[in-house]
Design an enzyme around this catalytic site. Structure first.
Site, PDB file in Angstrom:
ATOM      1  N   ARG A 147       0.856  -1.187   0.000  1.00 33.04           N
ATOM      2  CA  ARG A 147       0.000   0.000   0.000  1.00 33.04           C
ATOM      3  C   ARG A 147       0.890   1.233   0.000  1.00 33.04           C
ATOM      4  NH1 ARG A 147      -3.693   2.312   5.011  1.00 33.04           N
ATOM      5  NH2 ARG A 147      -1.819   3.517   5.370  1.00 33.04           N
ATOM      6  N   TYR A 159      -2.500  11.714   5.917  1.00 35.51           N
ATOM      7  CA  TYR A 159      -2.843  10.402   6.486  1.00 35.51           C
ATOM      8  C   TYR A 159      -1.869   9.339   5.968  1.00 35.51           C
ATOM      9  CZ  TYR A 159      -4.474   5.755   6.797  1.00 35.51           C
ATOM     10  OH  TYR A 159      -4.478   4.410   7.022  1.00 35.51           O
ATOM     11  N   GLU A 238      -8.902   1.768  -1.378  1.00 34.04           N
ATOM     12  CA  GLU A 238      -9.599   1.590  -0.094  1.00 34.04           C
ATOM     13  C   GLU A 238     -10.278   2.876   0.351  1.00 34.04           C
ATOM     14  OE1 GLU A 238      -7.016  -0.113   2.823  1.00 34.04           O
ATOM     15  OE2 GLU A 238      -7.937   1.016   4.445  1.00 34.04           O
ATOM     16  N   GLU A 264     -13.559  -0.875   7.294  1.00 34.36           N
ATOM     17  CA  GLU A 264     -12.824  -0.981   8.562  1.00 34.36           C
ATOM     18  C   GLU A 264     -13.542  -0.341   9.745  1.00 34.36           C
ATOM     19  OE1 GLU A 264      -9.199   0.967   7.108  1.00 34.36           O
ATOM     20  OE2 GLU A 264      -9.570   2.579   8.505  1.00 34.36           O
ATOM     21  N   ARG A 285     -13.729  -5.044   4.334  1.00 31.91           N
ATOM     22  CA  ARG A 285     -12.579  -4.911   5.237  1.00 31.91           C
ATOM     23  C   ARG A 285     -12.953  -4.878   6.714  1.00 31.91           C
ATOM     24  NH1 ARG A 285      -8.019  -3.389   4.742  1.00 31.91           N
ATOM     25  NH2 ARG A 285      -8.263  -1.496   5.959  1.00 31.91           N
ATOM     26  N   TRP A 405     -11.954  12.517   8.462  1.00 29.63           N
ATOM     27  CA  TRP A 405     -10.563  12.118   8.691  1.00 29.63           C
ATOM     28  C   TRP A 405     -10.433  10.681   8.310  1.00 29.63           C
ATOM     29  CZ3 TRP A 405      -7.612   8.442  11.241  1.00 29.63           C
ATOM     30  CH2 TRP A 405      -6.212   8.644  11.105  1.00 29.63           C
TER      31      TRP A 405
HETATM   32  O1  EZ4 Z   1      -6.689   5.169  10.193  1.00 29.46           O
HETATM   33  O2  EZ4 Z   1      -7.208   2.300  12.236  1.00 29.46           O
HETATM   34  O3  EZ4 Z   1      -6.225   0.989   6.734  1.00 29.46           O
HETATM   35  N1  EZ4 Z   1      -5.988   1.445   7.803  1.00 29.46           N
HETATM   36  C1  EZ4 Z   1      -6.449   2.610   8.308  1.00 29.46           C
HETATM   37  C2  EZ4 Z   1      -6.091   2.895   9.746  1.00 29.46           C
HETATM   38  C3  EZ4 Z   1      -7.029   3.845  10.484  1.00 29.46           C
HETATM   39  C4  EZ4 Z   1      -6.925   3.632  11.952  1.00 29.46           C
HETATM   40  C5  EZ4 Z   1      -7.889   4.523  12.752  1.00 29.46           C
HETATM   41  O4  EZ4 Z   1      -7.979   4.105  14.073  1.00 29.46           O
HETATM   42  O5  EZ4 Z   1      -7.150   3.342   7.636  1.00 29.46           O
HETATM   43  O6  EZ4 Z   1      -4.760   3.348   9.815  1.00 29.46           O
HETATM   44 CO    CO Z   2      -7.908   2.236   5.926  1.00 28.93          CO
END
Ligand code: EZ4
Ligand code: CO
Length: 405
Positions: A147, A159, A238, A264, A285, A405
């Protein structure tokens, strides 16, 4: 075999983990993960005050009945805190059943569908060149899927990029108040297409590439990104957009063949039912910790399989090694398993607390035949690392508007 006692531990070997230990009257115990990043104490208190008193004296073998009792039996359903608490109890009960049967949990699920579990690792950097150098290191270590996340020029933080931090524990473990980060879709687009163009030019087509948008785009923007990235053949994109309104993925889907992954943050099948049933995504996921444990994930995997959707469980550092172990048993069994996100087994401190029985070889995880989940938790070591409040960041557009976020 009756449940005699349930203990909840919140420890912070660099970042917070909530661990549940279910102890039976035959002295077999099981472990579960209830970590909810930035809301750890809510889950621990919910377990201690509301769930645990109802479970003492029940038969630890009744995994299904206990799951239904905690989910259906309670008027207030779903929710991240509730489902993380249910998940931890559920994992611990599967661990107990495995130990009682003297079998690894994957045998109870139906046995192995594959030799080992394929992983994708994370490469990130401040520049495209740094990100690709990191990618090369991971390829040299044997990873077949990576990734890529890269800093966006002109934004204060991006991020998935470590900046001056040594690892994800240092990045996420010490934020006593939520930091604020900027977002600009325009600046991001300028960087991200170039990142993948350069990655394919440098590494060719024999490596899988992935990318996490982390929900920052509007559906039509995700559609455009998917289209622009088609020449670089991603394994998946993703969290392209938020899908609280699951229909919004139709917009993305009708424009691009780039495979899509999401889930997630989901807590139940109801968060992704339409996405799966309408084949609007390719990978689901959901994580065992956040979506109700092994019992719930097994059902989601089966539902996904009849709609040609593969599983790709979340593997962030905020899921404890207990959840990672649970995912390994699900992954080695699920006929429709796709790939597992992997950020390493933790740091030297977490390794003192959690001892797993997994082996990493050439970008794959091999399971041992240890009974249950095959993971141990050292209560004494955990006491050396007390809880420290820490938040996830908050995102704002350049004009100050709060953003995803
Ligand atoms: O930002 O689990 O794919 N992984 C992610 C993670 C999330 C964190 C947030 O708690 O997107 O890094
Ligand atoms: Co993620």
């Amino acid at each position: 075999m009756k449940i005699k006692e349930i203990k909840v531990f919140v420890c912070s070997p660099g970042r917070n983990f909530v661990t549940v230990k279910v102890i039976t009257d035959s002295d077999i115990y099981g472990l579960g993960d209830a970590t909810l990043n930035g809301r750890e104490i809510a889950v621990a208190t919910y377990l201690e005050e509301h769930l645990i008193p109802c479970l003492i004296g029940r038969n630890a073998h009744d995994i299904e009945d206990i799951w239904q009792y905690l989910y259906r039996g309670v008027y207030w359903r779903k929710g991240a805190v509730n489902m993380a608490a249910i998940a931890a109890i559920d994992m611990a009960l599967w661990d107990i059943k495995g130990k009682a049967a003297n079998m690894p949990v994957y045998q109870l699920l139906g046995g192995k569908s594959r030799r080992a579990v394929g992983l994708y690792a994370h490469a990130n950097g401040d520049t495209i060149e740094n990100t690709l150098d990191k990618t090369e290191e991971l390829i040299d270590q044997g990873f077949k899927a990576i990734r890529l996340q890269c800093a966006v020029p002109g934004l204060n933080v991006t991020y998935g990029v470590l900046g001056d931090k040594a690892d994800y524990f240092e990045l996420q473990g010490n934020r006593p108040l939520p930091p604020e980060e900027e977002w600009s879709t325009q600046k991001y687009f300028n960087m991200v297409v170039d990142l993948f163009a350069q990655a394919r030019a440098r590494f060719g087509n024999n490596i899988h590439l992935l990318h996490d948008v982390h929900s920052r785009l509007m559906p039509i923007e995700s559609a455009r990104l998917g289209k622009l990235l088609e020449p670089y053949n991603l394994l998946f994109l993703e969290d392209a957009s938020i899908a609280e309104n699951q229909d919004s993925y139709k917009v993305i889907r009708q424009h691009t063949t780039t495979p899509l992954a999401i889930g997630e943050t989901y807590n139940t099948i109801w968060d992704c039912k339409e996405l799966i049933q309408n084949q609007l995504i390719d990978y689901i996921r959901v994580a065992a910790t956040h979506a109700g444990g092994i019992t719930a994930l097994r059902r989601i995997a089966d539902f996904a399989s009849i709609h040609n959707v593969k599983t790709a469980p979340h593997g962030a550092p905020d899921l404890s090694p207990v959840c990672f172990a649970a995912h390994m048993h699900l992954n080695i069994w699920a006929p429709n398993f796709g790939i597992q996100e992997f950020v390493g087994f933790g740091n030297e401190h977490s390794a003192r607390i959690f001892q797993h029985t997994l082996t990493l070889e050439n970008g794959m995880v091999f399971l041992s035949d240890a009974p249950g989940l095959g993971i141990e938790f050292d209560e004494e070591a955990a006491k050396e690392y007390p809880y420290k409040r820490s938040y996830l960041p908050v995102s704002r557009l350049e004009d100050g508007t709060v953003w995803h976020w």
